[in-house]
Design an enzyme around this catalytic site. Structure first.
Site, PDB file in Angstrom:
ATOM      1  N   ARG A 126       0.786  -1.237   0.000  1.00 20.75           N
ATOM      2  CA  ARG A 126       0.000   0.000   0.000  1.00 20.75           C
ATOM      3  C   ARG A 126       0.818   1.287   0.000  1.00 20.75           C
ATOM      4  NH1 ARG A 126      -5.032   0.234   3.919  1.00 20.75           N
ATOM      5  NH2 ARG A 126      -3.417   0.247   5.520  1.00 20.75           N
ATOM      6  N   ASP A 127       2.135   1.224  -0.009  1.00 22.58           N
ATOM      7  CA  ASP A 127       2.905   2.469  -0.047  1.00 22.58           C
ATOM      8  C   ASP A 127       4.185   2.290  -0.869  1.00 22.58           C
ATOM      9  OD1 ASP A 127       3.380   5.139   0.461  1.00 22.58           O
ATOM     10  OD2 ASP A 127       4.364   4.794   2.382  1.00 22.58           O
ATOM     11  N   LEU A 128       4.047   1.646  -2.015  1.00 29.31           N
ATOM     12  CA  LEU A 128       5.202   1.464  -2.891  1.00 29.31           C
ATOM     13  C   LEU A 128       5.506   2.767  -3.612  1.00 29.31           C
ATOM     14  CD1 LEU A 128       4.350  -2.039  -4.374  1.00 29.31           C
ATOM     15  CD2 LEU A 128       6.215  -1.490  -2.792  1.00 29.31           C
ATOM     16  N   ASN A 177      10.726   4.084  -0.895  1.00 24.99           N
ATOM     17  CA  ASN A 177      10.649   2.823  -0.160  1.00 24.99           C
ATOM     18  C   ASN A 177      11.316   1.667  -0.908  1.00 24.99           C
ATOM     19  OD1 ASN A 177       9.362   3.852   2.077  1.00 24.99           O
ATOM     20  ND2 ASN A 177       7.305   3.374   1.347  1.00 24.99           N
TER      21      ASN A 177
END
Length: 212
Positions: free
Chosen positions: A62-64, A68
């Site tokens: 959910r936060d690519l 990251n």
């Protein structure tokens, strides 16, 4: 990689994690470096491998985003991308996200339409959208949807078309652009349905080293 876990005398829990040397892909982009098509695809293939493992365990990242994705080297000196920060991950089928919040989580420029609407209503195909945005940015130097405000960004993601990658870079094969657009389908049933399918579509554009 988590090497050890424990609790301090104060009662605070801790993790001992591997020390990474290198820089994240956001720093690489900020340096102004031109990333070759083969290198960009190789980085994405490595991310697909890691995210495939997460999805197989029922975890959606959910936060690519480039910040990251950490670029280091393996023991042989070859590029190695590590996926970081599962802090807003969602357990598939779980009632609560790992963060215990009902807010929309993630970085808006990389969020899928369904994640913008409801953070809980996501599955692995939301990560595939994010991977498409990341690959677009690695090749073009900017994200496919950009705006000055969040409402404007949401409108573009929901109703607009991505910026033509050809307007930013001329050497990206049309077939690879089609793969990226396959990640950026607004209807998730029209996207690649899993990272294995995405990786298979990307493999033809990678260097021989990445295909080994």
């Amino acid at each position: 990689r988590v090497l050890d876990v424990g609790v301090l005398d104060t009662g605070a829990p801790y993790l001992v994690m591997e020390l990474l040397e290198g820089r994240d892909l956001a720093a690489l982009l900020e340096s102004g470096a031109t990333i070759s098509v083969a290198d960009a695809v190789e980085y994405l293939l490595q991310v697909c491998e890691a995210i495939g493992e997460a999805h197989a365990s029922g975890i959606v990242h959910r936060d690519l985003k480039p910040a990251n994705l950490f670029l280091t080297t393996d023991t042989g000196g070859a590029p190695c991308v590590k996926v970081l920060d599962f802090g807003v991950s969602k357990l598939t089928g779980a009632e609560m996200a790992l963060t215990g919040t009902v807010q929309a989580l993630g970085s808006p420029l990389y969020m899928s339409p369904e994640q913008m609407q409801a953070a809980r209503d996501v599955d692995g195909r939301s990560d595939i959208w994010s991977l498409g945005v990341v690959l677009f940015e690695l090749l073009g130097g900017r994200t496919p949807f950009h705006a000055e405000t969040l409402p404007e960004l949401c409108t573009k993601v929901f109703f607009g078309e991505p910026l033509p990658l050809t307007s930013l870079r001329a050497d990206v094969p049309p077939a690879l652009i089609a793969v990226i657009l396959g990640c950026l389908e607004k209807d998730r049933t029209r996207r690649f349905q899993n990272v294995a399918a995405l990786a298979a579509a990307l493999a033809a554009f990678a260097s021989p080293r990445a295909r080994i």
